[in-house]
Design a protein around this motif. Structure first.
Motif, PDB file in Angstrom:
ATOM      1  N   LEU A  65       0.807  -1.223   0.000  1.00 27.29           N
ATOM      2  CA  LEU A  65       0.000   0.000   0.000  1.00 27.29           C
ATOM      3  C   LEU A  65       0.842   1.276   0.000  1.00 27.29           C
ATOM      4  O   LEU A  65       0.328   2.371   0.230  1.00 27.29           O
ATOM      5  N   PHE A  86      -7.912 -10.582   3.422  1.00 28.75           N
ATOM      6  CA  PHE A  86      -7.474  -9.952   4.674  1.00 28.75           C
ATOM      7  C   PHE A  86      -7.675  -8.435   4.577  1.00 28.75           C
ATOM      8  O   PHE A  86      -8.199  -7.803   5.498  1.00 28.75           O
ATOM      9  N   ILE A 106     -10.022  -6.061   6.885  1.00 24.17           N
ATOM     10  CA  ILE A 106      -9.398  -5.162   7.857  1.00 24.17           C
ATOM     11  C   ILE A 106     -10.042  -3.776   7.799  1.00 24.17           C
ATOM     12  O   ILE A 106     -10.164  -3.105   8.831  1.00 24.17           O
ATOM     13  N   ILE A 136     -13.732  -0.582  15.044  1.00 23.90           N
ATOM     14  CA  ILE A 136     -13.004   0.015  16.176  1.00 23.90           C
ATOM     15  C   ILE A 136     -13.348   1.501  16.272  1.00 23.90           C
ATOM     16  O   ILE A 136     -13.616   2.021  17.356  1.00 23.90           O
ATOM     17  N   GLU A 170     -14.993   3.121  19.524  1.00 25.18           N
ATOM     18  CA  GLU A 170     -14.172   3.953  20.401  1.00 25.18           C
ATOM     19  C   GLU A 170     -14.445   5.454  20.251  1.00 25.18           C
ATOM     20  O   GLU A 170     -14.388   6.188  21.234  1.00 25.18           O
ATOM     21  N   PHE A 192      -1.685 -11.756  16.937  1.00 25.70           N
ATOM     22  CA  PHE A 192      -2.438 -10.650  16.351  1.00 25.70           C
ATOM     23  C   PHE A 192      -3.635 -10.358  17.248  1.00 25.70           C
ATOM     24  O   PHE A 192      -4.271 -11.285  17.729  1.00 25.70           O
ATOM     25  N   ILE A 251     -10.900  -8.921  16.288  1.00 21.98           N
ATOM     26  CA  ILE A 251     -12.039  -8.030  16.455  1.00 21.98           C
ATOM     27  C   ILE A 251     -12.680  -8.220  17.829  1.00 21.98           C
ATOM     28  O   ILE A 251     -13.369  -7.328  18.333  1.00 21.98           O
ATOM     29  N   ALA A 280      -0.111  -6.416   7.604  1.00 24.07           N
ATOM     30  CA  ALA A 280      -0.947  -6.029   8.750  1.00 24.07           C
ATOM     31  C   ALA A 280      -0.283  -4.914   9.549  1.00 24.07           C
ATOM     32  O   ALA A 280      -0.939  -3.978   9.994  1.00 24.07           O
ATOM     33  N   GLU A 281       1.036  -5.028   9.738  1.00 28.27           N
ATOM     34  CA  GLU A 281       1.755  -3.990  10.484  1.00 28.27           C
ATOM     35  C   GLU A 281       1.659  -2.647   9.778  1.00 28.27           C
ATOM     36  O   GLU A 281       1.496  -1.606  10.406  1.00 28.27           O
ATOM     37  N   ILE A 293      -0.654  -1.674   7.552  1.00 31.78           N
ATOM     38  CA  ILE A 293      -1.991  -1.136   7.311  1.00 31.78           C
ATOM     39  C   ILE A 293      -2.461  -0.288   8.488  1.00 31.78           C
ATOM     40  O   ILE A 293      -3.163   0.708   8.299  1.00 31.78           O
ATOM     41  N   ILE A 305      -3.912   3.484   7.906  1.00 31.22           N
ATOM     42  CA  ILE A 305      -5.211   3.979   8.386  1.00 31.22           C
ATOM     43  C   ILE A 305      -5.005   5.202   9.277  1.00 31.22           C
ATOM     44  O   ILE A 305      -5.729   6.186   9.175  1.00 31.22           O
ATOM     45  N   LEU A 321      -9.016   9.196  20.219  1.00 32.74           N
ATOM     46  CA  LEU A 321      -8.120   8.821  19.127  1.00 32.74           C
ATOM     47  C   LEU A 321      -6.881   8.125  19.664  1.00 32.74           C
ATOM     48  O   LEU A 321      -6.360   7.193  19.076  1.00 32.74           O
ATOM     49  N   ARG A 363      -6.780   6.272  22.281  1.00 37.55           N
ATOM     50  CA  ARG A 363      -7.157   4.913  22.644  1.00 37.55           C
ATOM     51  C   ARG A 363      -7.233   4.027  21.404  1.00 37.55           C
ATOM     52  O   ARG A 363      -6.861   2.848  21.432  1.00 37.55           O
ATOM     53  N   ILE A 364      -7.706   4.602  20.288  1.00 32.74           N
ATOM     54  CA  ILE A 364      -7.781   3.829  19.041  1.00 32.74           C
ATOM     55  C   ILE A 364      -6.380   3.447  18.583  1.00 32.74           C
ATOM     56  O   ILE A 364      -6.120   2.311  18.204  1.00 32.74           O
ATOM     57  N   ARG A 393      -5.187   0.585  20.570  1.00 34.94           N
ATOM     58  CA  ARG A 393      -5.812  -0.698  20.267  1.00 34.94           C
ATOM     59  C   ARG A 393      -5.226  -1.298  18.991  1.00 34.94           C
ATOM     60  O   ARG A 393      -5.202  -2.515  18.829  1.00 34.94           O
ATOM     61  N   MET A 394      -4.784  -0.433  18.081  1.00 30.77           N
ATOM     62  CA  MET A 394      -4.214  -0.954  16.841  1.00 30.77           C
ATOM     63  C   MET A 394      -2.699  -1.127  16.940  1.00 30.77           C
ATOM     64  O   MET A 394      -2.064  -1.584  16.006  1.00 30.77           O
TER      65      MET A 394
END
Lengths: 341, 341
Positions: free
Chosen positions: A221, A241, A245, A252, A256, B133, B136, B242-243, B245, B249, B274, B276-277, B280-281
């Motif tokens: 990406l 995936f 995601i 989320i 949140e 990982f 959800i 995944a790391e 993405i 975001i 924000l 906290r989000i 979480r990620m």
């Protein structure tokens, strides 16, 4: 030909929201993009799915007696149901009564129908499914292939994907000298599994593409690559995936962001901005997947496609036809034919 | 043994932020988790990295003369630099002067050092790297292995990963009867590449694990699986994707949220939410990767590890030791030994 506008055959019966959403997206495309849409399927169902006051100037209904269900074995179903909407639509392309096809139905059936009716491009061993991902650079998407058609690949298949993907990127997405990457686990030439190591060599030696090296998972990406090739096993896992995601993150955010009084006020104020974020991450904005390597422009939509996805896929199909991508691919016959491992 | 508290050997020289962040995380773990940390590396550098007023009761400095750089060829470097911090730390585990090891340095070097010094568990053909990982479902992580140690796998390797992963999930993550999945491109038994098809059979027949079927890309973060096995090629691409993405975001949020006056006000109000989000990620919350299948508890941190990641990885190591994961693995010798393809 007769008409000069681009003609798109639409499998109106394919997809979770067929025919209504399919027809709605197609009609909008006929109005806004100036394409002619040939809606293939049950005439009565299609007629009642037409939005009120539809301008029928560039809309035609082509009857088809049957449809292929999502749980049918694709090759058998395509062979048995000769009058299924996907087959009738594909035949329109074969007989040059349509310039491209779109289906949001059973993707395996679309693939099988394309192979049986249109055949492969000369020099192509295996067609691939290509998907356009948005990247971190706005307006600079990346074409990933294969995302599911071929689970076990030979190096030369991936080399062919690179050639076809480059041509699509150039003539459909408008990229100058598309930068091609090989999905791999490290930047160095010496990294990867057997398939990746051998493919890396072939891509490096192929003077018809602009191979810039390995793309790691983190580079997908980044916007540094225009085309990324991989086998259909890895590609499919990555695609599913990535699709999931987006939903995870949106969940989320929904959980949140509105927490507490501040959260509720802030979220209310930010509503329009949040909508734009959702749009930017939304798969629908990027249309359908491309069936690459068959003798025709074929777009495959997600089963869950709604009118905006259908519209965007038809726009991609129109770009492909306008820019003569098939002619470009055919002129590359020698190049494709010379790929080998 | 002597001491009853868990002793963790720390490669204080490994990682982009070594030794400061490594030492900070380790010292915090010694204070909050009651573990003893053995900080291995240059004594002067480590001493000056100790936070002011450090309680030295459970902190010990173990001198090591060298360190392995990120660009060195791992096996050669591990063999040549016998006194490198990773080797000295690994020897502490070998001589039972430490119960577990953590390194955020060259992961290939950590793997090579573990193989040479600790060896493989009986019955294990190839050690794997496992990563946790978030899913959800809050508090329900999934262990994915292999994420990079073995790029070309045989079905029995994946079967062994499933057995080892189950034991780790049970004894380190506290999962009852861990649900095991095989990363694949469809739910059906008949889907997948050759490796997946053959592995599916082996997993189905293995009565020592709770195999619940194939996991598609979209299922990875669903929380329906506790352990997902795959070869190290696919796993590594998925991990790095995944790391990345998460960062993509967050960047989209940073670009889009504060747009316009409304956006600026709303974003200011939402600041705590924000944050906290982001948490979480954040990968750091989930500690290090596990080196699975070697005779010792080995945690590998990301090169970019900072104190919170180090702390969390040490917490995982402590869980593994407290719950006697090595003893559990050794008692499964027969089970592992009986895997075959």
């Amino acid at each position: 030909m007769g008409s000069t506008c681009v003609r798109i055959a639409i499998d109106a019966m394919g997809g979770d929201h067929a025919p209504n959403e399919i027809v709605a997206g197609a009609v909008r495309a006929s109005e806004e993009l100036g394409v002619k849409v040939l809606l293939v399927g049950d005439p009565q169902q299609i007629a009642s799915a037409l939005p009120p006051k539809t301008n029928l100037e560039r809309v035609e209904i082509v009857p088809a007696e049957e449809a292929i269900a999502m749980d049918e074995e694709p090759l058998n179903a395509v062979r048995r149901k000769r009058k299924a909407s996907i087959n009738v639509a594909m035949d329109l392309v074969k007989r040059e009564q349509a310039d491209a096809i779109f289906s949001a139905g059973h993707s395996g059936a679309a693939m099988a129908s394309a192979l049986l009716r249109l055949g492969r491009l000369p020099g192509v061993d295996r067609p691939a499914i290509g998907t356009v991902f948005p990247t971190i650079k706005a307006g600079k998407p990346v074409l990933i292939l294969d995302v599911g058609a071929n689970v076990d690949c030979r190096p030369k298949f991936l080399e062919q994907f690179a050639v076809i993907g480059s041509i699509y990127s150039q003539y459909v997405l408008g990229t100058d000298e598309p930068k091609v990457g090989l999905l791999n686990i490290g930047e160095e030439d010496t990294k990867g599994n057997e398939l990746a190591l051998r493919t890396h060599q072939l891509l490096k030696e192929n003077s018809n593409i602009n191979f810039i090296g390995n793309a790691e998972g983190r580079d997908v990406l980044s916007g540094e690559f225009d085309v990324i090739v991989c086998d259909g096993f890895v590609g499919n896992i990555l695609l599913k995936f990535a699709e999931a995601i987006g939903g995870v993150i949106l969940q989320i955010l929904r959980e949140e962001l509105p927490q507490g009084l501040h959260g509720q006020i802030g979220t209310a104020i930010l509503k329009p901005n949040l909508k734009r974020i959702k749009q930017r991450m939304d798969h629908a904005e990027h249309g359908g997947a491309l069936l690459l390597g068959v003798s025709g422009v074929c777009l495959i939509g997600h089963g869950s496609s709604q009118a905006p996805s259908v519209f965007n896929a038809i726009r991609m199909a129109k770009e492909a036809v306008d820019n003569q991508v098939m002619q470009q691919l055919q002129s590359q016959y020698e190049i494709l034919h010379s790929t080998s491992d």
